[in-house]
Design a protein around this motif. Structure first.
Motif, PDB file in Angstrom:
ATOM      1  N   ASP A  58      26.239  20.806 -24.610  1.00 43.27           N
ATOM      2  CA  ASP A  58      27.121  21.727 -25.328  1.00 43.27           C
ATOM      3  C   ASP A  58      26.558  22.109 -26.692  1.00 43.27           C
ATOM      4  O   ASP A  58      27.278  22.615 -27.553  1.00 43.27           O
ATOM      5  CB  ASP A  58      28.512  21.101 -25.509  1.00 43.27           C
ATOM      6  N   LYS A  59      25.263  21.845 -26.884  1.00 44.73           N
ATOM      7  CA  LYS A  59      24.617  22.181 -28.153  1.00 44.73           C
ATOM      8  C   LYS A  59      24.384  23.690 -28.237  1.00 44.73           C
ATOM      9  O   LYS A  59      24.408  24.390 -27.228  1.00 44.73           O
ATOM     10  CB  LYS A  59      23.274  21.452 -28.264  1.00 44.73           C
ATOM     11  N   SER A  60      24.105  24.168 -29.428  1.00 45.63           N
ATOM     12  CA  SER A  60      23.772  25.584 -29.601  1.00 45.63           C
ATOM     13  C   SER A  60      22.531  25.917 -28.795  1.00 45.63           C
ATOM     14  O   SER A  60      21.583  25.128 -28.747  1.00 45.63           O
ATOM     15  CB  SER A  60      23.511  25.902 -31.070  1.00 45.63           C
ATOM     16  N   GLY A  61      22.534  27.081 -28.187  1.00 48.57           N
ATOM     17  CA  GLY A  61      21.380  27.511 -27.411  1.00 48.57           C
ATOM     18  C   GLY A  61      20.288  28.090 -28.285  1.00 48.57           C
ATOM     19  O   GLY A  61      20.491  28.379 -29.467  1.00 48.57           O
ATOM     20  N   ARG A  62      19.129  28.245 -27.707  1.00 50.47           N
ATOM     21  CA  ARG A  62      17.977  28.845 -28.387  1.00 50.47           C
ATOM     22  C   ARG A  62      17.576  30.090 -27.601  1.00 50.47           C
ATOM     23  O   ARG A  62      17.462  30.045 -26.377  1.00 50.47           O
ATOM     24  CB  ARG A  62      16.801  27.881 -28.418  1.00 50.47           C
ATOM     25  N   ASP A  63      17.365  31.193 -28.295  1.00 48.20           N
ATOM     26  CA  ASP A  63      16.953  32.449 -27.662  1.00 48.20           C
ATOM     27  C   ASP A  63      15.601  32.881 -28.193  1.00 48.20           C
ATOM     28  O   ASP A  63      15.193  32.459 -29.277  1.00 48.20           O
ATOM     29  CB  ASP A  63      17.982  33.549 -27.932  1.00 48.20           C
ATOM     30  N   ALA A  64      14.933  33.731 -27.454  1.00 47.17           N
ATOM     31  CA  ALA A  64      13.629  34.269 -27.845  1.00 47.17           C
ATOM     32  C   ALA A  64      12.665  33.155 -28.226  1.00 47.17           C
ATOM     33  O   ALA A  64      11.968  33.222 -29.237  1.00 47.17           O
ATOM     34  CB  ALA A  64      13.769  35.293 -28.965  1.00 47.17           C
ATOM     35  N   VAL A  65      12.613  32.120 -27.397  1.00 41.29           N
ATOM     36  CA  VAL A  65      11.730  30.982 -27.630  1.00 41.29           C
ATOM     37  C   VAL A  65      10.289  31.416 -27.412  1.00 41.29           C
ATOM     38  O   VAL A  65       9.982  32.092 -26.424  1.00 41.29           O
ATOM     39  CB  VAL A  65      12.093  29.817 -26.675  1.00 41.29           C
ATOM     40  N   GLU A  66       9.406  31.049 -28.320  1.00 41.78           N
ATOM     41  CA  GLU A  66       7.985  31.371 -28.203  1.00 41.78           C
ATOM     42  C   GLU A  66       7.463  30.764 -26.892  1.00 41.78           C
ATOM     43  O   GLU A  66       7.466  29.551 -26.710  1.00 41.78           O
ATOM     44  CB  GLU A  66       7.220  30.802 -29.390  1.00 41.78           C
ATOM     45  N   SER A  67       7.036  31.626 -25.971  1.00 45.71           N
ATOM     46  CA  SER A  67       6.600  31.181 -24.646  1.00 45.71           C
ATOM     47  C   SER A  67       5.774  32.291 -24.019  1.00 45.71           C
ATOM     48  O   SER A  67       5.657  33.386 -24.568  1.00 45.71           O
ATOM     49  CB  SER A  67       7.818  30.882 -23.765  1.00 45.71           C
ATOM     50  N   ARG A  68       5.210  31.981 -22.845  1.00 44.10           N
ATOM     51  CA  ARG A  68       4.495  33.031 -22.122  1.00 44.10           C
ATOM     52  C   ARG A  68       4.639  32.824 -20.630  1.00 44.10           C
ATOM     53  O   ARG A  68       4.650  31.697 -20.139  1.00 44.10           O
ATOM     54  CB  ARG A  68       3.030  33.114 -22.524  1.00 44.10           C
ATOM     55  N   ALA A  69       4.786  33.936 -19.921  1.00 39.64           N
ATOM     56  CA  ALA A  69       4.837  33.919 -18.461  1.00 39.64           C
ATOM     57  C   ALA A  69       3.398  33.926 -17.951  1.00 39.64           C
ATOM     58  O   ALA A  69       2.555  34.657 -18.475  1.00 39.64           O
ATOM     59  CB  ALA A  69       5.595  35.124 -17.939  1.00 39.64           C
ATOM     60  N   LEU A  70       3.138  33.108 -16.956  1.00 44.69           N
ATOM     61  CA  LEU A  70       1.788  33.042 -16.406  1.00 44.69           C
ATOM     62  C   LEU A  70       1.558  34.144 -15.384  1.00 44.69           C
ATOM     63  O   LEU A  70       2.492  34.783 -14.907  1.00 44.69           O
ATOM     64  CB  LEU A  70       1.530  31.662 -15.801  1.00 44.69           C
ATOM     65  N   LEU A  71       0.320  34.356 -15.008  1.00 45.74           N
ATOM     66  CA  LEU A  71      -0.112  35.489 -14.212  1.00 45.74           C
ATOM     67  C   LEU A  71       0.685  35.704 -12.923  1.00 45.74           C
ATOM     68  O   LEU A  71       1.013  36.826 -12.590  1.00 45.74           O
ATOM     69  CB  LEU A  71      -1.608  35.351 -13.879  1.00 45.74           C
ATOM     70  N   GLY A  72       1.037  34.681 -12.198  1.00 45.92           N
ATOM     71  CA  GLY A  72       1.765  34.846 -10.946  1.00 45.92           C
ATOM     72  C   GLY A  72       3.215  35.254 -11.113  1.00 45.92           C
ATOM     73  O   GLY A  72       3.914  35.500 -10.146  1.00 45.92           O
ATOM     74  N   GLN A  73       3.688  35.323 -12.351  1.00 46.57           N
ATOM     75  CA  GLN A  73       5.035  35.746 -12.714  1.00 46.57           C
ATOM     76  C   GLN A  73       6.132  34.841 -12.179  1.00 46.57           C
ATOM     77  O   GLN A  73       7.280  35.238 -12.044  1.00 46.57           O
ATOM     78  CB  GLN A  73       5.290  37.184 -12.268  1.00 46.57           C
ATOM     79  N   GLN A  74       5.802  33.565 -11.884  1.00 47.62           N
ATOM     80  CA  GLN A  74       6.808  32.611 -11.435  1.00 47.62           C
ATOM     81  C   GLN A  74       6.900  31.395 -12.353  1.00 47.62           C
ATOM     82  O   GLN A  74       7.737  30.532 -12.127  1.00 47.62           O
ATOM     83  CB  GLN A  74       6.496  32.131 -10.012  1.00 47.62           C
ATOM     84  N   VAL A  75       6.064  31.347 -13.373  1.00 51.30           N
ATOM     85  CA  VAL A  75       5.997  30.192 -14.265  1.00 51.30           C
ATOM     86  C   VAL A  75       6.014  30.678 -15.710  1.00 51.30           C
ATOM     87  O   VAL A  75       5.357  31.663 -16.057  1.00 51.30           O
ATOM     88  CB  VAL A  75       4.712  29.369 -14.013  1.00 51.30           C
ATOM     89  N   ILE A  76       6.754  29.950 -16.545  1.00 44.29           N
ATOM     90  CA  ILE A  76       6.762  30.221 -17.982  1.00 44.29           C
ATOM     91  C   ILE A  76       6.440  28.908 -18.689  1.00 44.29           C
ATOM     92  O   ILE A  76       6.857  27.841 -18.219  1.00 44.29           O
ATOM     93  CB  ILE A  76       8.108  30.826 -18.432  1.00 44.29           C
ATOM     94  N   VAL A  77       5.673  28.976 -19.765  1.00 44.50           N
ATOM     95  CA  VAL A  77       5.275  27.766 -20.491  1.00 44.50           C
ATOM     96  C   VAL A  77       5.626  27.885 -21.968  1.00 44.50           C
ATOM     97  O   VAL A  77       5.600  28.968 -22.542  1.00 44.50           O
ATOM     98  CB  VAL A  77       3.764  27.447 -20.344  1.00 44.50           C
ATOM     99  N   ILE A  78       5.960  26.727 -22.525  1.00 44.12           N
ATOM    100  CA  ILE A  78       6.130  26.583 -23.978  1.00 44.12           C
ATOM    101  C   ILE A  78       4.954  25.740 -24.429  1.00 44.12           C
ATOM    102  O   ILE A  78       4.793  24.606 -23.973  1.00 44.12           O
ATOM    103  CB  ILE A  78       7.448  25.865 -24.339  1.00 44.12           C
ATOM    104  N   GLU A  79       4.112  26.309 -25.285  1.00 40.75           N
ATOM    105  CA  GLU A  79       2.929  25.592 -25.749  1.00 40.75           C
ATOM    106  C   GLU A  79       2.711  25.708 -27.247  1.00 40.75           C
ATOM    107  O   GLU A  79       1.960  24.944 -27.830  1.00 40.75           O
ATOM    108  CB  GLU A  79       1.684  26.062 -24.993  1.00 40.75           C
ATOM    109  N   GLU A  80       3.380  26.645 -27.880  1.00 36.53           N
ATOM    110  CA  GLU A  80       3.258  26.819 -29.324  1.00 36.53           C
ATOM    111  C   GLU A  80       3.886  25.592 -29.976  1.00 36.53           C
ATOM    112  O   GLU A  80       4.993  25.182 -29.619  1.00 36.53           O
ATOM    113  CB  GLU A  80       3.964  28.116 -29.730  1.00 36.53           C
ATOM    114  N   PRO A  81       3.185  24.944 -30.920  1.00 34.22           N
ATOM    115  CA  PRO A  81       3.642  23.649 -31.456  1.00 34.22           C
ATOM    116  C   PRO A  81       5.078  23.611 -31.977  1.00 34.22           C
ATOM    117  O   PRO A  81       5.821  22.683 -31.668  1.00 34.22           O
ATOM    118  CB  PRO A  81       2.627  23.340 -32.556  1.00 34.22           C
TER     119      PRO A  81
END
Length: 141
Positions: A58-81
């Motif tokens: 029930d915590k506040s949500g996070r939007d527009a998180v720094e991330s990137r979708a990978l080439l196959g368009q089925q995976v997203i990663v968070i890697e920015e520190p």
């Protein structure tokens, strides 16, 4: 890739309301750096037009998180520190995670994960690529 993985069968996409699919949440190392990887069984969008958001419990949500979708368009990663640090901090002591991905070309994708007891998974996943000091668990005495 090794790491800690949890799977859910509660993933869906707005372009097909009848579709209920599997999704994975993986905490792992890639090239000696910690990442969070969320995979779906359907396309979630391309890197240029996809936005990641999440909410723990029930915590506040996070939007527009720094991330990137990978080439196959089925995976997203968070890697920015900073984004990774915030995700791990939010994950600790949480029981449920809702991931929401909005995309211009693939609609809205969501997944609901159970993440109770994540501390051992975090430690195991990042053993070979330790988290920065700010990402480490807080020690109580």
């Amino acid at each position: 890739m090794a790491g800690a993985i949890t799977v859910t069968n509660r993933a869906s996409n707005s372009t097909d309301p009848l579709l209920v699919s599997m999704a994975t949440l993986q905490l792992t190392c890639f090239e000696k750096r910690p990442i969070v990887k969320v995979g779906f069984g359907f396309k979630i969008g391309s890197d240029r037009n996809t936005s990641l958001g999440y909410r723990f419990d029930d915590k506040s949500g996070r939007d527009a998180v720094e991330s990137r979708a990978l080439l196959g368009q089925q995976v997203i990663v968070i890697e920015e520190p900073a984004a990774l640090q915030q995700f791990i901090a939010d994950l600790r002591e949480s029981t449920q995670l809702v991931v929401r991905i909005r995309s211009l070309n693939a609609g809205t994708s969501t997944a609901l994960f159970k993440v109770d007891g994540s501390e051992p998974a975090i430690e195991a996943a990042y053993r070979d690529c330790p988290l920065s000091p700010a990402q480490q668990p807080r020690r109580t005495t």
